[in-house]
Design a protein around this motif. Sequence first.
Motif, PDB file in Angstrom:
ATOM      1  N   SER A 167       0.859  -1.183   0.000  1.00 10.42           N
ATOM      2  CA  SER A 167       0.000   0.000   0.000  1.00 10.42           C
ATOM      3  C   SER A 167       0.898   1.238   0.000  1.00 10.42           C
ATOM      4  N   GLN A 168       0.332   2.352  -0.358  1.00  9.31           N
ATOM      5  CA  GLN A 168       1.118   3.584  -0.442  1.00  9.31           C
ATOM      6  C   GLN A 168       0.294   4.762   0.067  1.00  9.31           C
ATOM      7  N   MET A 169       0.925   5.639   0.825  1.00 11.86           N
ATOM      8  CA  MET A 169       0.279   6.857   1.323  1.00 11.86           C
ATOM      9  C   MET A 169       0.486   7.953   0.287  1.00 11.86           C
ATOM     10  N   VAL A 170      -0.634   8.518  -0.172  1.00 12.63           N
ATOM     11  CA  VAL A 170      -0.568   9.603  -1.160  1.00 12.63           C
ATOM     12  C   VAL A 170      -1.378  10.792  -0.670  1.00 12.63           C
ATOM     13  N   GLU A 171      -1.061  11.955  -1.192  1.00 13.32           N
ATOM     14  CA  GLU A 171      -1.858  13.152  -0.919  1.00 13.32           C
ATOM     15  C   GLU A 171      -3.159  13.037  -1.709  1.00 13.32           C
ATOM     16  N   LYS A 172      -4.281  13.241  -1.045  1.00 13.16           N
ATOM     17  CA  LYS A 172      -5.575  13.151  -1.732  1.00 13.16           C
ATOM     18  C   LYS A 172      -5.667  14.164  -2.874  1.00 13.16           C
ATOM     19  N   ARG A 173      -5.188  15.364  -2.619  1.00 15.56           N
ATOM     20  CA  ARG A 173      -5.331  16.456  -3.587  1.00 15.56           C
ATOM     21  C   ARG A 173      -4.566  16.195  -4.880  1.00 15.56           C
ATOM     22  N   THR A 174      -3.351  15.631  -4.771  1.00 22.97           N
ATOM     23  CA  THR A 174      -2.498  15.469  -5.953  1.00 22.97           C
ATOM     24  C   THR A 174      -2.338  14.018  -6.403  1.00 22.97           C
ATOM     25  N   GLY A 175      -2.580  13.072  -5.491  1.00 25.35           N
ATOM     26  CA  GLY A 175      -2.345  11.665  -5.810  1.00 25.35           C
ATOM     27  C   GLY A 175      -0.874  11.288  -5.753  1.00 25.35           C
ATOM     28  N   LYS A 176      -0.021  12.228  -5.361  1.00 27.03           N
ATOM     29  CA  LYS A 176       1.423  11.966  -5.297  1.00 27.03           C
ATOM     30  C   LYS A 176       1.795  11.377  -3.937  1.00 27.03           C
ATOM     31  N   PRO A 177       2.864  10.560  -3.913  1.00 27.40           N
ATOM     32  CA  PRO A 177       3.311   9.990  -2.631  1.00 27.40           C
ATOM     33  C   PRO A 177       3.650  11.093  -1.625  1.00 27.40           C
ATOM     34  N   VAL A 178       3.346  10.826  -0.361  1.00 29.79           N
ATOM     35  CA  VAL A 178       3.685  11.772   0.705  1.00 29.79           C
ATOM     36  C   VAL A 178       5.210  11.784   0.842  1.00 29.79           C
ATOM     37  N   PRO A 179       5.826  12.971   0.855  1.00 27.50           N
ATOM     38  CA  PRO A 179       7.291  13.036   0.991  1.00 27.50           C
ATOM     39  C   PRO A 179       7.764  12.396   2.304  1.00 27.50           C
ATOM     40  N   VAL A 180       8.976  11.888   2.278  1.00 28.86           N
ATOM     41  CA  VAL A 180       9.570  11.257   3.458  1.00 28.86           C
ATOM     42  C   VAL A 180       9.720  12.302   4.557  1.00 28.86           C
ATOM     43  N   MET A 181       9.265  11.943   5.745  1.00 30.86           N
ATOM     44  CA  MET A 181       9.381  12.849   6.897  1.00 30.86           C
ATOM     45  C   MET A 181      10.821  12.851   7.399  1.00 30.86           C
ATOM     46  N   MET A 182      11.271  14.020   7.787  1.00 33.01           N
ATOM     47  CA  MET A 182      12.615  14.160   8.355  1.00 33.01           C
ATOM     48  C   MET A 182      12.550  15.145   9.514  1.00 33.01           C
ATOM     49  N   PRO A 183      13.202  14.823  10.639  1.00 30.89           N
ATOM     50  CA  PRO A 183      13.264  15.810  11.727  1.00 30.89           C
ATOM     51  C   PRO A 183      14.039  17.034  11.252  1.00 30.89           C
ATOM     52  N   ARG A 184      13.601  18.192  11.685  1.00 29.77           N
ATOM     53  CA  ARG A 184      14.232  19.446  11.270  1.00 29.77           C
ATOM     54  C   ARG A 184      14.838  20.168  12.466  1.00 29.77           C
ATOM     55  N   ALA A 185      15.978  20.782  12.248  1.00 32.24           N
ATOM     56  CA  ALA A 185      16.626  21.611  13.260  1.00 32.24           C
ATOM     57  C   ALA A 185      15.916  22.963  13.299  1.00 32.24           C
ATOM     58  N   SER A 186      16.226  23.752  14.296  1.00 29.60           N
ATOM     59  CA  SER A 186      15.589  25.063  14.428  1.00 29.60           C
ATOM     60  C   SER A 186      15.852  25.961  13.220  1.00 29.60           C
ATOM     61  N   ASP A 187      16.941  25.716  12.476  1.00 26.14           N
ATOM     62  CA  ASP A 187      17.230  26.514  11.280  1.00 26.14           C
ATOM     63  C   ASP A 187      16.570  25.954  10.022  1.00 26.14           C
ATOM     64  N   GLY A 188      15.802  24.851  10.176  1.00 31.58           N
ATOM     65  CA  GLY A 188      15.099  24.252   9.045  1.00 31.58           C
ATOM     66  C   GLY A 188      15.843  23.130   8.356  1.00 31.58           C
ATOM     67  N   GLY A 189      17.119  22.956   8.670  1.00 35.40           N
ATOM     68  CA  GLY A 189      17.892  21.879   8.060  1.00 35.40           C
ATOM     69  C   GLY A 189      17.521  20.521   8.654  1.00 35.40           C
ATOM     70  N   VAL A 190      17.886  19.459   7.952  1.00 37.83           N
ATOM     71  CA  VAL A 190      17.626  18.107   8.445  1.00 37.83           C
ATOM     72  C   VAL A 190      18.472  17.864   9.687  1.00 37.83           C
ATOM     73  N   LEU A 191      17.843  17.312  10.709  1.00 43.73           N
ATOM     74  CA  LEU A 191      18.507  17.046  11.987  1.00 43.73           C
ATOM     75  C   LEU A 191      18.892  15.577  12.055  1.00 43.73           C
ATOM     76  N   SER A 192      20.189  15.289  12.235  1.00 42.83           N
ATOM     77  CA  SER A 192      20.657  13.904  12.351  1.00 42.83           C
ATOM     78  C   SER A 192      20.689  13.497  13.825  1.00 42.83           C
ATOM     79  N   PRO A 193      20.680  12.182  14.099  1.00 43.68           N
ATOM     80  CA  PRO A 193      20.681  11.727  15.498  1.00 43.68           C
ATOM     81  C   PRO A 193      21.850  12.265  16.317  1.00 43.68           C
ATOM     82  N   ASP A 194      23.020  12.444  15.701  1.00 46.54           N
ATOM     83  CA  ASP A 194      24.168  12.935  16.469  1.00 46.54           C
ATOM     84  C   ASP A 194      24.109  14.438  16.728  1.00 46.54           C
ATOM     85  N   GLU A 195      23.093  15.116  16.195  1.00 47.76           N
ATOM     86  CA  GLU A 195      22.915  16.548  16.423  1.00 47.76           C
ATOM     87  C   GLU A 195      21.826  16.842  17.453  1.00 47.76           C
TER      88      GLU A 195
END
Length: 148
Positions: A113-141
């Motif tokens: 099965s696949q999670m898609v946006e109802k409005r566009t039918g496109k796959p939901v982008p991969v979630m990533m934790p974000r740092a306070s500056d908006g960049g991707v936050l890695s576990p060591d950060e």
Amino acid sequence: MTNRKNPSDETCPVARTVDLVGDRWSLLIVRDAFDGMRRFSDFQRSLEVARNILSDRLRRLVEAGILATQPASDGSAYQEYVLTAKGESLFPIVLALRQWGERYLFARGERRSQMVEKRTGKPVPVMMPRASDGGVLSPDEAEVQKPR
């Protein structure tokens, strides 16, 4: 007798969350509720779980304020289970589990099965934790600051 801590004594939010919704059946009930299931019989048919286990998990989810009961929408004598705002806020958790499973538990090209946006039918982008500056936050950060 068990040596488990009382959940209210636990200082770790992950441990408290897992204690409430971390078992297979509770998470799959929440998943099915996101997919629009509302009736006991529908959950049972989807999950193929014993009635007593399903009844217990639904009761716990209602007591925790994750699900609420309401009269059946068709006017029958049945009750329906609906996600509350608290329950809907579990969406990122269910989505993160789904995306992890897609990445690591399926072979390339394997049906799933696949999670898609109802409005566009496109796959939901991969979630990533974000740092306070908006960049991707890695576990060591990041680190957990435990209460003293």
